[in-house]
Design an enzyme around this catalytic site. Structure first.
Site, PDB file in Angstrom:
ATOM      1  N   LYS A 107      11.262   8.561   3.513  1.00  0.00           N
ATOM      2  CA  LYS A 107      12.117   9.543   2.708  1.00  0.00           C
ATOM      3  C   LYS A 107      11.386  10.885   3.187  1.00  0.00           C
ATOM      4  O   LYS A 107      10.387  10.967   3.538  1.00  0.00           O
ATOM      5  CB  LYS A 107      11.904   9.436   1.172  1.00  0.00           C
ATOM      6  CG  LYS A 107      13.048  10.331   0.441  1.00  0.00           C
ATOM      7  CD  LYS A 107      14.396   9.406   0.271  1.00  0.00           C
ATOM      8  CE  LYS A 107      15.484   9.953  -0.474  1.00  0.00           C
ATOM      9  NZ  LYS A 107      16.528   9.075  -0.563  1.00  0.00           N
ATOM     10  N   ASP A 147      20.843  13.200   1.876  1.00  0.00           N
ATOM     11  CA  ASP A 147      20.469  12.875   0.299  1.00  0.00           C
ATOM     12  C   ASP A 147      20.883  14.153  -0.448  1.00  0.00           C
ATOM     13  O   ASP A 147      21.731  14.993   0.158  1.00  0.00           O
ATOM     14  CB  ASP A 147      18.907  12.540   0.214  1.00  0.00           C
ATOM     15  CG  ASP A 147      18.823  12.095  -1.087  1.00  0.00           C
ATOM     16  OD1 ASP A 147      19.000  10.893  -1.366  1.00  0.00           O
ATOM     17  OD2 ASP A 147      18.033  12.497  -1.945  1.00  0.00           O
TER      18      ASP A 147
HETATM   19  P1  NAD Z   1      24.481  15.995  -4.554  1.00  0.00           P
HETATM   20  O1  NAD Z   1      23.795  17.161  -4.102  1.00  0.00           O
HETATM   21  O2  NAD Z   1      25.927  15.948  -3.517  1.00  0.00           O
HETATM   22  O3  NAD Z   1      25.227  16.136  -5.939  1.00  0.00           O
HETATM   23  C1  NAD Z   1      24.207  16.180  -7.105  1.00  0.00           C
HETATM   24  C2  NAD Z   1      25.157  16.214  -8.253  1.00  0.00           C
HETATM   25  O4  NAD Z   1      24.257  16.423  -9.393  1.00  0.00           O
HETATM   26  C3  NAD Z   1      25.723  17.754  -8.400  1.00  0.00           C
HETATM   27  O5  NAD Z   1      27.080  17.832  -9.139  1.00  0.00           O
HETATM   28  C4  NAD Z   1      24.794  18.665  -9.239  1.00  0.00           C
HETATM   29  O6  NAD Z   1      25.249  19.927  -9.763  1.00  0.00           O
HETATM   30  C5  NAD Z   1      24.222  17.499 -10.306  1.00  0.00           C
HETATM   31  N1  NAD Z   1      22.824  17.623 -10.754  1.00  0.00           N
HETATM   32  C6  NAD Z   1      21.852  18.328  -9.949  1.00  0.00           C
HETATM   33  N2  NAD Z   1      20.876  18.382 -11.192  1.00  0.00           N
HETATM   34  C7  NAD Z   1      21.308  18.086 -12.047  1.00  0.00           C
HETATM   35  C8  NAD Z   1      20.953  17.813 -13.425  1.00  0.00           C
HETATM   36  N3  NAD Z   1      19.766  18.184 -13.653  1.00  0.00           N
HETATM   37  N4  NAD Z   1      21.554  17.288 -14.626  1.00  0.00           N
HETATM   38  C9  NAD Z   1      22.930  17.003 -14.324  1.00  0.00           C
HETATM   39  N5  NAD Z   1      23.514  17.007 -12.975  1.00  0.00           N
HETATM   40  C10 NAD Z   1      22.655  17.473 -12.006  1.00  0.00           C
HETATM   41  O7  NAD Z   1      23.835  14.714  -4.306  1.00  0.00           O
HETATM   42  P2  NAD Z   1      24.440  13.179  -4.181  1.00  0.00           P
HETATM   43  O8  NAD Z   1      24.168  13.054  -2.701  1.00  0.00           O
HETATM   44  O9  NAD Z   1      25.772  12.896  -4.790  1.00  0.00           O
HETATM   45  O10 NAD Z   1      23.237  12.365  -4.524  1.00  0.00           O
HETATM   46  C11 NAD Z   1      23.287  12.017  -6.217  1.00  0.00           C
HETATM   47  C12 NAD Z   1      22.084  11.027  -6.245  1.00  0.00           C
HETATM   48  O11 NAD Z   1      22.412   9.907  -5.830  1.00  0.00           O
HETATM   49  C13 NAD Z   1      20.752  11.475  -6.081  1.00  0.00           C
HETATM   50  O12 NAD Z   1      19.837  10.877  -6.988  1.00  0.00           O
HETATM   51  C14 NAD Z   1      20.686  10.739  -4.610  1.00  0.00           C
HETATM   52  O13 NAD Z   1      19.237  10.482  -4.318  1.00  0.00           O
HETATM   53  C15 NAD Z   1      21.456   9.404  -4.995  1.00  0.00           C
HETATM   54  N6  NAD Z   1      21.965   8.846  -3.931  1.00  0.00           N
HETATM   55  C16 NAD Z   1      22.507   9.615  -2.872  1.00  0.00           C
HETATM   56  C17 NAD Z   1      23.015   8.805  -1.684  1.00  0.00           C
HETATM   57  C18 NAD Z   1      24.026   9.541  -0.769  1.00  0.00           C
HETATM   58  O14 NAD Z   1      24.315   8.833   0.323  1.00  0.00           O
HETATM   59  N7  NAD Z   1      24.240  10.806  -0.938  1.00  0.00           N
HETATM   60  C19 NAD Z   1      22.587   7.529  -1.397  1.00  0.00           C
HETATM   61  C20 NAD Z   1      21.972   6.809  -2.240  1.00  0.00           C
HETATM   62  C21 NAD Z   1      21.148   7.611  -3.659  1.00  0.00           C
END
Ligand code: NAD
Length: 420
Positions: A107, A147
């Protein structure tokens, strides 16, 4: 982060210890697997548009490489620390092992508030960070992906920077690229699609139908918005979603497509001008009376208090590490199944693997082929986790998933032996 919560790395080690009771892997190998192999901290100085210079901290951790090249995302967020990156790299190791990808876990991240940077500043930040970690990454050694707050454009800049130093284009050094430069169809929505698939599988396992099931999703970024769209498509009723600015709740169901398009263009839910919905806080969303709660934002949001008040029948962890270990105990006690992150959000890394395979073979697949392969692998893994949970009388799905993952990793280490 809730004060009750131990550090993410302690959290991860507790999850490993619980799984070890059922996996029973060699104690020496197990001890080795608890420690990250290497972590690099880099200084990332950039020139701002106004002529000032600013220095950011960047990290890349390679946690466990027993099963192949390291693989894991790059996160841009103010809360990024070496410790957080290390724990996330550990989780990537077990996630990749659980879905049987030929990868170790890594990561990376930069402690930065991207909203404060222009596009050009973000580009310079990405290029300088890539230069900082470029001796560590490579198509056969460590393959980054998007991510939080990073996206296909970020991956394109990383790929280009790495390629400039190599003297030729190396698409397979990162995954999650735009399709025009070697990305795969289906990657952008893959994590959300996977969340949808495992939610449906869980409902089937519980002899319920997803049709008409009510869903609340915390976090409406890439993962949350795609999960919402695909679950709505499967017949579920998405009644609440939230981003960092607010939550929106409508017991009759939200206009998921309209909201996703709006959020996809960078719109904040607090300013949404579409059909009226009740504003709801991010914590209140988690305790709504719905069938499924999907945390899809940040870590440690389901605390013991939330777990005690949670009314949903099931939790599907789209985010990484959203449930504290203490809250896990409450949910086990209350008999609320939690599909753990290392199973629920693996859609992204599965399709990342498919992208890397296509790049390596210099051959492109269709969207249908990618989606079919994603579903085959995810459903197979889901069945395996349910099998372990049932046959070995493991108290929860997380421990079942971890026991499969650490056993798989430990076998690789046992065959390879300890150097020297
Ligand atoms: P992103 O940045 O596209 O979206 C994040 C969302 O969460 C946004 O709507 C943001 O406003 C909201 N947010 C941020 N802080 C917050 C808080 N304190 N309370 C409530 N909402 C909050 O990110 P993403 O790619 O959608 O990732 C979201 C989660 O999924 C993360 O934990 C990431 O590690 C996990 N994840 C993502 C992927 C991927 O392919 N993108 C894969 C595996 C896991």
């Amino acid at each position: 982060m809730a004060s009750e919560e131990p550090s993410p790395i302690e959290n991860m080690r507790t999850q490993m210890d619980r799984a070890q009771e059922y996996a029973g892997v060699d104690q020496n190998v197990f001890e080795r697997m608890k420690h990250p192999e290497r972590t690099l901290e880099v200084s990332v100085p950039i020139l701002l548009d106004d002529g000032e210079e600013r220095v950011f901290r960047g990290y890349r951790c390679q946690f466990d490489g027993g099963r192949g090249p390291y693989k894991g995302g790059v996160r841009y967020h103010p809360s990024v620390t070496m410790e957080e990156v290390t724990a996330l790299a550990g989780w990537m190791s077990w996630k990749n092992a659980l879905v049987d990808l030929p990868y170790g876990g890594a990561k990376g991240g930069i402690a930065v508030e991207t909203k404060e940077l222009s596009r050009d500043e973000t580009k310079r930040l990405t290029r300088r960070y890539t230069e900082g970690i470029r001796r560590m990454i490579g198509p056969q050694t460590d393959i980054p992906a998007p991510d939080m707050n990073t996206n296909p454009q970020t991956m394109a800049w990383m790929m280009d920077t790495y390629s400039v130093y190599e003297g030729h284009t190396v698409p397979q050094v990162v995954t999650g690229k735009p399709v025009e430069i070697g990305g795969t169809p289906g990657r952008v929505e893959a994590t959300g699609r996977g969340v949808g698939i495992v939610t449906e599988q869980l409902f089937e396992h519980l002899d319920n139908s997803i049709d008409g099931a009510t869903v609340a999703i915390q976090g409406f970024g890439n993962v949350g918005a795609w999960a919402a769209r695909l679950l709505a498509q499967a017949g579920a009723k998405v009644v609440a979603v939230s981003d960092i600015t607010t939550g929106l709740y409508d017991p009759d169901g939200l206009d998921v497509i309209g909201l996703a398009e709006y959020a996809g263009e960078g719109g904040a839910l607090a300013d949404y001008g579409g059909p009226q919905a009740e504003a709801i806080g991010n914590e209140a969303l988690l305790t709504l009376d719905v069938d499924v709660v999907i945390p899809a934002a940040v870590a440690n949001v389901i605390t013991t208090e939330i777990a005690e008040d949670l009314q949903a029948n099931v939790v599907v962890e789209a985010a990484n590490g959203p449930t504290t270990t203490a809250a896990d105990d409450v949910l086990i006690e209350r008999d609320v199944p939690v599909v753990p992150d290392i199973l629920a959000n693996t859609g992204g890394v599965i399709v990342s693997y498919l992208e890397w395979v296509q790049n390596t073979q210099e051959y492109a697949w269709t969207l249908e082929e990618v989606n079919a392969e994603l579903e085959r692998r995810l459903v197979g893994t889901f069945d395996e986790v349910i099998g372990a949970y049932t046959d070995r009388e493991i108290p929860d799905l997380r421990t079942a998933a971890f026991s499969i993952a650490i056993d798989r990793c430990a076998r690789a280490h046992s065959y390879r032996g300890l150097f020297p």
